[in-house]
Design a protein around this motif. Structure first.
Motif, PDB file in Angstrom:
ATOM      1  N   ALA B 123       0.848  -1.194   0.000  1.00 13.54           N
ATOM      2  CA  ALA B 123       0.000   0.000   0.000  1.00 13.54           C
ATOM      3  C   ALA B 123       0.879   1.237   0.000  1.00 13.54           C
ATOM      4  O   ALA B 123       1.934   1.267   0.620  1.00 13.54           O
ATOM      5  N   LYS B 124       0.442   2.241  -0.725  1.00 17.96           N
ATOM      6  CA  LYS B 124       1.176   3.518  -0.758  1.00 17.96           C
ATOM      7  C   LYS B 124       0.233   4.552  -0.174  1.00 17.96           C
ATOM      8  O   LYS B 124      -0.895   4.681  -0.623  1.00 17.96           O
ATOM      9  N   HIS B 125       0.678   5.241   0.876  1.00 19.07           N
ATOM     10  CA  HIS B 125      -0.208   6.281   1.411  1.00 19.07           C
ATOM     11  C   HIS B 125       0.390   7.635   1.095  1.00 19.07           C
ATOM     12  O   HIS B 125       1.545   7.752   0.708  1.00 19.07           O
ATOM     13  N   ASP B 126      -0.423   8.700   1.229  1.00 18.61           N
ATOM     14  CA  ASP B 126       0.099  10.021   0.895  1.00 18.61           C
ATOM     15  C   ASP B 126       0.424  10.790   2.168  1.00 18.61           C
ATOM     16  O   ASP B 126       0.339  10.252   3.271  1.00 18.61           O
ATOM     17  N   GLU B 127       0.794  12.069   1.994  1.00 19.13           N
ATOM     18  CA  GLU B 127       1.230  12.860   3.145  1.00 19.13           C
ATOM     19  C   GLU B 127       0.066  13.628   3.774  1.00 19.13           C
ATOM     20  O   GLU B 127       0.276  14.489   4.592  1.00 19.13           O
ATOM     21  N   ASN B 128      -1.181  13.298   3.336  1.00 15.13           N
ATOM     22  CA  ASN B 128      -2.339  13.980   3.930  1.00 15.13           C
ATOM     23  C   ASN B 128      -2.852  13.169   5.106  1.00 15.13           C
ATOM     24  O   ASN B 128      -3.551  12.186   4.931  1.00 15.13           O
ATOM     25  N   TYR B 129      -2.458  13.604   6.300  1.00 12.69           N
ATOM     26  CA  TYR B 129      -2.916  12.908   7.494  1.00 12.69           C
ATOM     27  C   TYR B 129      -4.149  13.641   8.001  1.00 12.69           C
ATOM     28  O   TYR B 129      -4.212  14.861   7.969  1.00 12.69           O
ATOM     29  N   MET B 130      -5.145  12.878   8.424  1.00 17.95           N
ATOM     30  CA  MET B 130      -6.417  13.482   8.800  1.00 17.95           C
ATOM     31  C   MET B 130      -7.038  12.696   9.934  1.00 17.95           C
ATOM     32  O   MET B 130      -7.003  11.473   9.925  1.00 17.95           O
ATOM     33  N   PRO B 131      -7.670  13.396  10.903  1.00 16.59           N
ATOM     34  CA  PRO B 131      -8.455  12.657  11.891  1.00 16.59           C
ATOM     35  C   PRO B 131      -9.684  12.074  11.208  1.00 16.59           C
ATOM     36  O   PRO B 131     -10.161  12.648  10.219  1.00 16.59           O
ATOM     37  N   PRO B 132     -10.242  10.968  11.723  1.00 15.90           N
ATOM     38  CA  PRO B 132     -11.355  10.299  11.046  1.00 15.90           C
ATOM     39  C   PRO B 132     -12.550  11.223  10.787  1.00 15.90           C
ATOM     40  O   PRO B 132     -13.166  11.157   9.728  1.00 15.90           O
ATOM     41  N   GLU B 133     -12.864  12.131  11.748  1.00 11.96           N
ATOM     42  CA  GLU B 133     -14.048  12.985  11.577  1.00 11.96           C
ATOM     43  C   GLU B 133     -13.862  13.913  10.386  1.00 11.96           C
ATOM     44  O   GLU B 133     -14.765  14.113   9.576  1.00 11.96           O
ATOM     45  N   LEU B 134     -12.640  14.487  10.283  1.00 12.87           N
ATOM     46  CA  LEU B 134     -12.358  15.392   9.173  1.00 12.87           C
ATOM     47  C   LEU B 134     -12.409  14.646   7.851  1.00 12.87           C
ATOM     48  O   LEU B 134     -12.893  15.157   6.850  1.00 12.87           O
TER      49      LEU B 134
END
Lengths: 255, 157
Positions: B123-134
């Motif tokens: 899996a490749k993830h990006d640099e956009n980290y976000m809380p679940p609600e957002l």
């Protein structure tokens, strides 16, 4: 080009390891204090208060160690490259001392970044290691650090060892922009940079403020450990001078 | 500046510039080989070698994942979201972050019929980290496995 007088004065003073040793002594407790407080706050905020990532859950929290370690690994190398230039051009003794003292510290940060990256990679990517441009260039950085440490041990004459290390440090500087831009120039498994100079980070403040605290804490502790380590090298290399012997006698009578 | 120092500085500058040019040329020559994977458009254009171990990377197309109910076999479409698609077949355990609309890098062989037979999927993830609600507000959703993990996490406090 005219260099301002105070800078010229500072430059000349840096030529004296004794001046360095005596000037930096009062900075140490402050740096250590700032470092511990900032890193403690960053770690607590990042690990306990910051929200989990929507995709990665809690495993994203390793960012609070991984990113600062990786930033410091590169900053330390840039410091060493600069010291290399100063040593080769101005023959400043202190530059060689910093070059010697910083190498193991930079190697530790690089190793920490690689290990935390692997630990992060396993639950997210599905693998500990990928030979992509970012990970591989970071591994080369570790080998550069180990090479500089080894080179100094291998050469018997300190002056020749210092110059050889300086040349290797300067040559290795080429790797720094490669690490930085590897994720933009090539297709990699590693995601793009977390912090960019020109843009806001792609995460909410509740996630990046603790990261920033952690980075600043790492910087304070890095400066503290480089100063400490350099001071030891100063004492060791200047041990035959009167001021070091006086200092040692003073310390001895205190103990 | 002292002429001697000026001379040494020039020498150091030439040393660095020489190394930088050499490394730059080497990387430029190696350019394609440093890429970790072939993107879908290169595979679609036939630029990727057939029947050789290669990596293919891209996004998992929404609505393309078909799981075989009796085994671990799965097929999905790898896309660059610009009209280039590669069908992928894989049998094995997928990483937790695998899901529709997520980036992946698969190792395997491209067959002559254009299907990519994967032996490993990362899996490749990006640099956009976000809380679940957002993330919910932004209309981004976590893959099933991961969402379940987050739900238990929330329940646990």
């Amino acid at each position: 080009m005219k260099v301002p007088a105070p800078l010229v004065r500072l430059w000349h003073r840096l030529g004296s390891p004794r001046w360095f040793f005596e000037t930096t002594a009062p900075w140490l407790p402050w740096l250590l204090g700032f470092g511990v407080v900032l890193l403690g706050a960053g770690a607590f905020w990042g690990l306990a208060l910051a929200p989990a990532d929507y995709l990665q859950g809690n495993s994203f929290r390793i960012i609070y160690v991984h990113v600062p370690a990786a930033i410091l690994a590169q900053s330390c190398y840039m410091l060493m490259g600069t010291c290399g230039v100063v040593l080769l051009v101005w023959r400043m003794k202190l530059a060689d001392m910093v070059l010697e003292a910083a190498a193991p510290i930079g190697a530790s940060f690089t190793a920490l970044a690689l290990v935390t990256g692997a630990v992060w990679g396993k639950p997210t990517w599905g693998t500990w290691w990928a030979w992509d441009a970012r990970v591989t260039s970071m591994l080369i950085l570790l080998f550069l650090y180990l090479g500089i440490i080894g080179l100094r041990q291998a050469l018997a004459r300190p002056e020749a060892a210092g110059r050889a290390c300086a040349i290797l440090a300067i040559v290795g500087l080429v790797n720094i922009p490669i690490i930085k831009y590897s994720v933009d120039w090539w297709l990699t498994l590693h995601q793009p940079s977390t912090f960019k100079l020109t843009e806001k980070p792609a995460m909410p403040p509740s996630m990046w403020i603790p990261l920033l605290l952690s980075v600043l804490g790492f910087y304070a502790l890095f400066i503290w450990s480089v100063l400490q380590s350099t001071r030891v090298v100063v004492l060791e290399r200047e041990r035959r001078t009167a001021w070091v012997q006086n200092f040692a006698a003073e310390q001895g009578s205190k103990a | 500046m002292h002429p001697k120092r000026k001379q040494r500085l020039t020498l150091v500058a030439f040393l660095f510039a020489g190394v930088a040019v050499a490394v730059g040329l080497a990387l430029f020559a190696l350019n394609e080989n440093i890429n970790l994977f072939y993107p879908p458009d290169q595979i679609a254009r036939g630029e990727a070698p057939v029947d050789q171990r290669i990596r293919a990377g891209g996004m998992v197309l929404e609505g393309s994942v078909q799981r075989d109910p009796g085994s671990l076999a799965v097929r999905f479409t790898l896309s660059d979201m610009a009209g280039h698609d590669v069908p992928v077949v894989y049998e094995g355990i997928l990483p937790d972050l695998f899901g529709e609309g997520q980036g992946i890098v698969a190792t395997g062989r491209l067959r002559a019929n254009g299907t990519f037979e994967a032996s490993e999927v990362l899996a490749k993830h990006d640099e956009n980290y976000m809380p679940p609600e957002l993330a919910e507000l932004a209309g981004r959703k976590a893959p099933e496995g991961q969402r379940a993990g987050l739900a238990t996490l929330d329940a646990g406090g």
